[in-house]
Design a protein around this motif. Structure first.
Motif, mmCIF file in Angstrom:
data_model
loop_
_atom_site.group_PDB
_atom_site.id
_atom_site.type_symbol
_atom_site.label_atom_id
_atom_site.label_comp_id
_atom_site.label_asym_id
_atom_site.label_seq_id
_atom_site.Cartn_x
_atom_site.Cartn_y
_atom_site.Cartn_z
ATOM 1 N N THR A 62 0.838 -1.196 0.000
ATOM 2 C CA THR A 62 0.000 0.000 0.000
ATOM 3 C C THR A 62 0.875 1.248 0.000
ATOM 4 O OG1 THR A 62 -0.105 0.011 2.406
ATOM 5 C CG2 THR A 62 -1.862 -1.148 1.237
ATOM 6 N N LEU A 63 0.272 2.364 -0.415
ATOM 7 C CA LEU A 63 0.951 3.664 -0.428
ATOM 8 C C LEU A 63 -0.079 4.738 -0.085
ATOM 9 C CD1 LEU A 63 3.530 5.335 -1.096
ATOM 10 C CD2 LEU A 63 2.625 5.561 -3.422
ATOM 11 N N THR A 64 0.259 5.592 0.873
ATOM 12 C CA THR A 64 -0.602 6.715 1.242
ATOM 13 C C THR A 64 0.208 7.998 1.142
ATOM 14 O OG1 THR A 64 -0.039 6.509 3.594
ATOM 15 C CG2 THR A 64 -1.973 5.292 2.803
ATOM 16 N N ALA A 65 -0.467 9.126 0.905
ATOM 17 C CA ALA A 65 0.191 10.426 0.785
ATOM 18 C C ALA A 65 -0.558 11.453 1.623
ATOM 19 C CB ALA A 65 0.235 10.885 -0.670
ATOM 20 N N SER A 66 0.186 12.287 2.345
ATOM 21 C CA SER A 66 -0.424 13.340 3.158
ATOM 22 C C SER A 66 0.549 14.503 3.287
ATOM 23 C CB SER A 66 -0.793 12.808 4.548
ATOM 24 O OG SER A 66 0.372 12.377 5.247
ATOM 25 N N LEU A 67 -0.026 15.712 3.462
ATOM 26 C CA LEU A 67 0.757 16.916 3.669
ATOM 27 C C LEU A 67 0.693 17.326 5.126
ATOM 28 C CD1 LEU A 67 -0.360 18.926 0.513
ATOM 29 C CD2 LEU A 67 1.878 17.862 0.871
ATOM 30 N N ASP A 68 1.699 18.066 5.586
ATOM 31 C CA ASP A 68 1.741 18.475 6.990
ATOM 32 C C ASP A 68 0.845 19.676 7.284
ATOM 33 O OD1 ASP A 68 3.239 20.267 5.549
ATOM 34 O OD2 ASP A 68 4.725 20.585 7.135
ATOM 35 N N ARG A 69 0.196 20.234 6.255
ATOM 36 C CA ARG A 69 -0.720 21.354 6.461
ATOM 37 C C ARG A 69 -1.703 21.409 5.299
ATOM 38 N NH1 ARG A 69 3.823 25.913 6.154
ATOM 39 N NH2 ARG A 69 5.025 24.171 6.990
ATOM 40 N N ASP A 70 -2.794 22.140 5.514
ATOM 41 C CA ASP A 70 -3.828 22.272 4.480
ATOM 42 C C ASP A 70 -3.657 23.522 3.645
ATOM 43 O OD1 ASP A 70 -5.020 19.937 5.366
ATOM 44 O OD2 ASP A 70 -6.213 21.005 6.869
ATOM 45 N N SER A 71 -2.893 24.516 4.149
ATOM 46 C CA SER A 71 -2.691 25.759 3.416
ATOM 47 C C SER A 71 -1.302 26.295 3.716
ATOM 48 C CB SER A 71 -3.764 26.787 3.781
ATOM 49 O OG SER A 71 -3.707 27.090 5.163
ATOM 50 N N ALA A 72 -0.753 27.106 2.809
ATOM 51 C CA ALA A 72 0.580 27.690 2.985
ATOM 52 C C ALA A 72 0.707 28.906 2.090
ATOM 53 C CB ALA A 72 1.673 26.671 2.648
ATOM 54 N N LYS A 73 1.615 29.815 2.485
ATOM 55 C CA LYS A 73 1.866 31.003 1.690
ATOM 56 C C LYS A 73 2.925 30.716 0.626
ATOM 57 C CE LYS A 73 0.716 34.396 5.250
ATOM 58 N NZ LYS A 73 1.191 35.564 6.035
ATOM 59 N N VAL A 74 2.948 31.559 -0.385
ATOM 60 C CA VAL A 74 3.950 31.410 -1.439
ATOM 61 C C VAL A 74 5.339 31.598 -0.829
ATOM 62 C CG1 VAL A 74 4.829 32.344 -3.609
ATOM 63 C CG2 VAL A 74 2.370 32.218 -3.203
ATOM 64 N N GLY A 75 6.249 30.676 -1.142
ATOM 65 C CA GLY A 75 7.596 30.720 -0.580
ATOM 66 C C GLY A 75 7.775 29.815 0.617
ATOM 67 N N SER A 76 6.676 29.224 1.127
ATOM 68 C CA SER A 76 6.775 28.330 2.281
ATOM 69 C C SER A 76 7.226 26.942 1.847
ATOM 70 C CB SER A 76 5.428 28.244 3.008
ATOM 71 O OG SER A 76 4.999 29.518 3.416
ATOM 72 N N GLU A 77 7.671 26.173 2.837
ATOM 73 C CA GLU A 77 8.057 24.784 2.612
ATOM 74 C C GLU A 77 7.008 23.872 3.242
ATOM 75 O OE1 GLU A 77 11.927 24.106 4.138
ATOM 76 O OE2 GLU A 77 12.917 25.585 2.837
ATOM 77 N N VAL A 78 6.625 22.827 2.530
ATOM 78 C CA VAL A 78 5.686 21.841 3.059
ATOM 79 C C VAL A 78 6.334 20.460 2.976
ATOM 80 C CG1 VAL A 78 3.653 23.184 2.459
ATOM 81 C CG2 VAL A 78 4.582 21.572 0.801
ATOM 82 N N ILE A 79 5.882 19.573 3.837
ATOM 83 C CA ILE A 79 6.440 18.216 3.884
ATOM 84 C C ILE A 79 5.372 17.244 3.417
ATOM 85 C CG2 ILE A 79 7.405 16.411 5.341
ATOM 86 C CD1 ILE A 79 8.544 18.575 7.120
ATOM 87 N N LEU A 80 5.681 16.491 2.372
ATOM 88 C CA LEU A 80 4.812 15.437 1.856
ATOM 89 C C LEU A 80 5.290 14.110 2.438
ATOM 90 C CD1 LEU A 80 2.674 14.268 -0.121
ATOM 91 C CD2 LEU A 80 4.495 14.216 -1.853
#
Length: 342
Positions: A62-80
């Motif tokens: 199995t494989l699942t995908a999720s982000l550490d937040r639902d929204s972010a500003k331009v220039g921010s870093e997100v973790i998948l």
């Protein structure tokens, strides 16, 4: 524990229960019925638990995908975060191939047990969304297999705040000059350098002009005649008596040095006193050393000699000129002799 051991334990338990029943122990009856009630309640749950365990054992990759937040500003870093479950004996190659993130900017990737963390940069306005995500792995036979999962997305917030339509942009700054700061001072630097160069060249020209005059005067008169005339002319100016001892000794020392240069053949006018000392090879010339050293003290150490000391040094110079002259002098020689004897 073997089957025979288990049967033995059941038989011992059976004997223990039979003895308690025969004795009619009320405490035992209460405990026995409580245990029986718990067993009866737990029996319906056993099939469910066994089915769940069997389902976990039989679950495929199995494989699942999720982000550490639902929204972010331009220039921010997100973790998948990609959570995965691989079959027994399967694994990833050294660099697993992950598809679906081609249009996004990668910053970092970290592969751990049961999950892969990918740091991405939010550099898009409007919607920010991945494609269908797939990860390749190798099964126990070494064949390439693929895990897939659905896309994930987040809301991109404006850097202008919650109401960007009401935000006011800052005024546009003026054009920043790329010319170095020192460039505007360059004309001044060039002008000052040119002025200093002209002054230095002028001083050199005056020096050489004076030198040529002196050489021409020496060429017209013998060196000893020229030297005596210059000393007598210097005395007539009365510089020492006017309190200009330094100016007097500068000129006096120069006359003696030029005379020494003319009769000995080394550039005494350009040499220091110590260099002149190393060129002197007779006692007659060494008589001038105290005079030259005293002149240096007056010129560079502001020493003021007494009038008697100054008169003695002038007489020493005239005596040296008289001793080193080529022969009997005419005309001015009588005056020179009187000066030496005075």
């Amino acid at each position: 524990m073997t089957i025979s051991d288990f049967r033995f334990q059941i038989w011992e338990l059976k004997k223990f229960v039979s003895r308690k029943f025969r004795r009619g122990d009320p405490l035992f009856y209460r405990s026995f019925f409580r245990i029986l009630l718990i067993v009866l309640l737990a029996v319906p749950l056993c099939p469910t638990m066994l089915w769940s365990q069997g389902n976990i054992r039989d679950t495929g990759p199995t494989l699942t995908a999720s982000l550490d937040r639902d929204s972010a500003k331009v220039g921010s870093e997100v973790i998948l975060t990609l959570g995965y479950h691989l079959p027994e004996g399967a694994g990833f190659p050294d660099i697993p191939e992950i598809k679906g993130l081609e249009d996004l900017t990668h910053i970092d990737r970290e592969i751990g047990p049961d999950e892969i963390k990918i740091t991405l940069l939010v550099d898009q306005l409007g919607s920010w969304k991945t494609g269908p995500i797939s990860v390749s792995y190798l099964d126990k036979d070494g064949k390439t297999q693929v895990l897939t999962t659905d896309p994930v997305s987040l809301t991109v917030l404006s850097n202008l705040g919650e109401k960007p339509e009401e935000a006011e942009l800052r005024p546009i700054q003026g054009i920043i000059p790329t010319t170095p700061l020192w460039w505007k001072y360059l004309p001044w630097v060039v002008g000052i350098a040119g002025l200093l160069l002209m002054i230095v060249l002028g001083l050199l020209w005056l020096y050489h002009r004076r030198r040529r005059k002196e050489l021409s005067a020496m060429a017209q008169d013998p060196a000893h005649v020229w030297a005596k005339k210059e000393i007598e002319h210097l005395e007539a100016q009365g510089l020492f008596e006017k309190g200009q001892a330094k100016a007097f000794y500068f000129r006096f020392s120069e006359i003696v040095r030029r005379y020494l240069e003319a009769i000995r053949g080394f550039p005494a006018a350009e040499f220091t006193t110590e260099e002149i000392t190393s060129c002197m090879d007779n006692e007659q010339d060494r008589k001038l050393l105290p005079l030259l050293r005293q002149a240096d003290l007056v010129k560079f150490a502001d020493t003021i000699p007494t009038p008697a000391r100054k008169e003695e040094e002038v007489n020493t110079a005239l005596a040296y000129i008289h001793e080193t002259s080529p022969g009997p002098e005419t005309g001015d020689s009588s005056g020179g002799q009187q000066r030496i004897s005075s």
